[in-house]
Structure formats: C-alpha cells, structure tokens
Write a protein that holds these residues in place. Sequence first.
Motif, PDB file in Angstrom:
ATOM      1  N   ALA A  36       0.805  -1.217   0.000  1.00  0.00           N
ATOM      2  CA  ALA A  36       0.000   0.000   0.000  1.00  0.00           C
ATOM      3  C   ALA A  36       0.834   1.262   0.000  1.00  0.00           C
ATOM      4  N   ARG A  37       2.052   1.241   0.503  1.00  0.00           N
ATOM      5  CA  ARG A  37       2.873   2.444   0.617  1.00  0.00           C
ATOM      6  C   ARG A  37       3.772   2.667  -0.597  1.00  0.00           C
ATOM      7  N   ALA A  38       3.471   2.059  -1.698  1.00  0.00           N
ATOM      8  CA  ALA A  38       4.286   2.208  -2.895  1.00  0.00           C
ATOM      9  C   ALA A  38       3.574   3.102  -3.900  1.00  0.00           C
ATOM     10  N   ASN A  39       4.358   3.902  -4.646  1.00  0.00           N
ATOM     11  CA  ASN A  39       3.751   4.771  -5.651  1.00  0.00           C
ATOM     12  C   ASN A  39       4.788   5.247  -6.668  1.00  0.00           C
ATOM     13  N   PHE A  40       4.287   5.571  -7.861  1.00  0.00           N
ATOM     14  CA  PHE A  40       5.123   6.212  -8.867  1.00  0.00           C
ATOM     15  C   PHE A  40       5.252   7.681  -8.502  1.00  0.00           C
ATOM     16  N   PHE A  41       6.333   8.331  -8.952  1.00  0.00           N
ATOM     17  CA  PHE A  41       6.513   9.747  -8.671  1.00  0.00           C
ATOM     18  C   PHE A  41       7.233  10.432  -9.820  1.00  0.00           C
ATOM     19  N   PHE A  42       7.077  11.744  -9.862  1.00  0.00           N
ATOM     20  CA  PHE A  42       7.803  12.611 -10.785  1.00  0.00           C
ATOM     21  C   PHE A  42       8.329  13.783  -9.973  1.00  0.00           C
ATOM     22  N   ALA A  43       9.594  14.167 -10.178  1.00  0.00           N
ATOM     23  CA  ALA A  43      10.190  15.275  -9.420  1.00  0.00           C
ATOM     24  C   ALA A  43      10.983  16.178 -10.350  1.00  0.00           C
ATOM     25  N   GLY A  44      11.001  17.457 -10.016  1.00  0.00           N
ATOM     26  CA  GLY A  44      11.787  18.444 -10.741  1.00  0.00           C
ATOM     27  C   GLY A  44      12.736  19.143  -9.791  1.00  0.00           C
ATOM     28  N   GLU A  45      13.905  19.541 -10.299  1.00  0.00           N
ATOM     29  CA  GLU A  45      14.913  20.208  -9.478  1.00  0.00           C
ATOM     30  C   GLU A  45      15.444  21.440 -10.194  1.00  0.00           C
ATOM     31  N   ASP A  84      14.275  16.551   2.873  1.00  0.00           N
ATOM     32  CA  ASP A  84      12.914  16.933   2.512  1.00  0.00           C
ATOM     33  C   ASP A  84      12.259  17.612   3.708  1.00  0.00           C
ATOM     34  N   LEU A  85      11.758  18.816   3.495  1.00  0.00           N
ATOM     35  CA  LEU A  85      11.103  19.566   4.564  1.00  0.00           C
ATOM     36  C   LEU A  85       9.639  19.166   4.706  1.00  0.00           C
ATOM     37  N   VAL A  86       9.043  18.720   3.615  1.00  0.00           N
ATOM     38  CA  VAL A  86       7.698  18.148   3.606  1.00  0.00           C
ATOM     39  C   VAL A  86       7.811  16.818   2.872  1.00  0.00           C
ATOM     40  N   SER A  87       7.353  15.739   3.488  1.00  0.00           N
ATOM     41  CA  SER A  87       7.481  14.431   2.859  1.00  0.00           C
ATOM     42  C   SER A  87       6.250  13.591   3.182  1.00  0.00           C
ATOM     43  N   VAL A 125       6.448  16.009  -2.087  1.00  0.00           N
ATOM     44  CA  VAL A 125       7.752  16.167  -1.438  1.00  0.00           C
ATOM     45  C   VAL A 125       8.313  17.531  -1.816  1.00  0.00           C
ATOM     46  N   LEU A 126       8.859  18.232  -0.832  1.00  0.00           N
ATOM     47  CA  LEU A 126       9.504  19.523  -1.057  1.00  0.00           C
ATOM     48  C   LEU A 126      10.768  19.550  -0.215  1.00  0.00           C
ATOM     49  N   GLY A 127      11.915  19.857  -0.830  1.00  0.00           N
ATOM     50  CA  GLY A 127      13.152  19.842  -0.058  1.00  0.00           C
ATOM     51  C   GLY A 127      14.326  20.456  -0.774  1.00  0.00           C
ATOM     52  N   GLN A 144      34.530  17.433 -12.948  1.00  0.00           N
ATOM     53  CA  GLN A 144      33.856  17.292 -11.667  1.00  0.00           C
ATOM     54  C   GLN A 144      33.142  18.587 -11.314  1.00  0.00           C
ATOM     55  N   TRP A 145      31.978  18.457 -10.679  1.00  0.00           N
ATOM     56  CA  TRP A 145      31.260  19.645 -10.225  1.00  0.00           C
ATOM     57  C   TRP A 145      30.384  19.297  -9.029  1.00  0.00           C
ATOM     58  N   VAL A 146      30.074  20.331  -8.277  1.00  0.00           N
ATOM     59  CA  VAL A 146      29.152  20.228  -7.147  1.00  0.00           C
ATOM     60  C   VAL A 146      27.961  21.115  -7.468  1.00  0.00           C
ATOM     61  N   ASN A 147      26.756  20.620  -7.226  1.00  0.00           N
ATOM     62  CA  ASN A 147      25.592  21.485  -7.384  1.00  0.00           C
ATOM     63  C   ASN A 147      24.632  21.292  -6.219  1.00  0.00           C
ATOM     64  N   TRP A 148      23.852  22.320  -5.958  1.00  0.00           N
ATOM     65  CA  TRP A 148      22.911  22.328  -4.845  1.00  0.00           C
ATOM     66  C   TRP A 148      21.665  23.068  -5.275  1.00  0.00           C
ATOM     67  N   GLY A 149      20.553  22.750  -4.642  1.00  0.00           N
ATOM     68  CA  GLY A 149      19.320  23.406  -5.047  1.00  0.00           C
ATOM     69  C   GLY A 149      18.112  22.873  -4.304  1.00  0.00           C
ATOM     70  N   ALA A 150      16.941  23.101  -4.888  1.00  0.00           N
ATOM     71  CA  ALA A 150      15.668  22.720  -4.310  1.00  0.00           C
ATOM     72  C   ALA A 150      14.953  21.771  -5.252  1.00  0.00           C
ATOM     73  N   HIS A 151      14.110  20.915  -4.688  1.00  0.00           N
ATOM     74  CA  HIS A 151      13.344  19.983  -5.508  1.00  0.00           C
ATOM     75  C   HIS A 151      11.905  19.886  -5.006  1.00  0.00           C
ATOM     76  N   ILE A 152      11.042  19.508  -5.915  1.00  0.00           N
ATOM     77  CA  ILE A 152       9.640  19.291  -5.599  1.00  0.00           C
ATOM     78  C   ILE A 152       9.188  18.040  -6.348  1.00  0.00           C
ATOM     79  N   GLY A 153       8.407  17.204  -5.689  1.00  0.00           N
ATOM     80  CA  GLY A 153       7.980  15.955  -6.299  1.00  0.00           C
ATOM     81  C   GLY A 153       6.523  15.659  -6.043  1.00  0.00           C
TER      82      GLY A 153
END
Length: 194
Positions: free
Chosen positions: A25-34, A150-153, A158-160, A182-191
Amino acid sequence: MLHKTLVTLMALVMGALLLVVPSQARANFFFAGELDRGAFQGKGDDFPNDWPEFPDDFGAKARFGYAFGDVFRLSLEGGGWYLRSNTGGRSDHMETYGGFAGARFSYVYGKILSPGIYAHIGYGEAATLPSEGRASYQHGPMLNLGASLDLVSIKYFVLGAHIEWNAMHLGARKDLTTDTLQWVNWGAHIGFGF
C-alpha cells in the motif's frame, strides 16, 4: 549516438522498475523536478583545491521512478539533467547534459525532515562553447552522489533541498584528450506521487 544511448538507458530503467514493483500500500510512482546552482571543479586531480568563485550558472533536473516503504523509503529512479556554467569569468561557458538511473534511500520522520542519500550512474555530454572559435564536445559515463533533506514528505508530495557531487569521464575526441570533469551542485526539488 548520445540520443540512442539515452533512449536505451531510459527503456532499461522503466523495464527494471516494472519488474521490481511490489504490491504494497505504501508504494507509488513519482515525478520530481529540481532547480540547481553549481560550481565546476576543474578537470582531474586538482579537485577540490581549485574551488572556483561562484559562477553565473544554473541547472535543472527531471526524475521519475517508483518509491516504496513507509518509515524507510527506497526509490528507484531515472531521468535527465542539464547544467550551464560560465568558465573562468569569461564569456565562454560550458554545458553538461545527459541521462541517469539510480536509487535513493530516505528516512521519513513524520511528515517533515526526511533526510536521504542517493546515487546515480549515467551517460552525458559536456559542451564547451567559447564566444570566439570552435565549440568542443566530449561525452562519457557519469557518477552522481548526493544527500537530500525533505522539509515536507508525504506520500503524494515532497519539497526539499539537496547537494551533490558529480564526475563525468570525458573520452578522447579529435584533438581533445581523455579527462574527468567534476562539479558540485545544490538546489531545491519538488515531487509529486501518483
């Protein structure tokens, strides 16, 4: 060649997802953007000693997959990324883009503060686009390791934020030698789950 490789990679990811989909029951498909900011770290063994000044760059990523679990959550995912950065403060810039597949593991603490780690492998291309002269393109395999908070999950939202390290092994091409970017990146995501 790159387009065929990306299509094949995405087909394999989707096939793998369908084979491992559990019936819980706790399984689901998801889509997220960053949305990301990042810093290229140079090529080869000078990382991390040459940490550059913060360049004028931006990036974006889209990922999709299947997540299952309640308190401990495992996500199998794939997607694509794009990152653009000025190089050395000049008008030249570099763009990297490609596809990836991997997994994400997180601990869901109530509905907030869900920390997680993830790893992806993929294939991409790095394009150096000078303001004058000829552009150069190299491609190769990519590795990505990251951490997220994730601040909301909840199951369907999801938002984080995230931070990640990336490495792409660039193969030799014409007058360009083999190297590692090589590179480092940081940011926000929503799913969103469905």
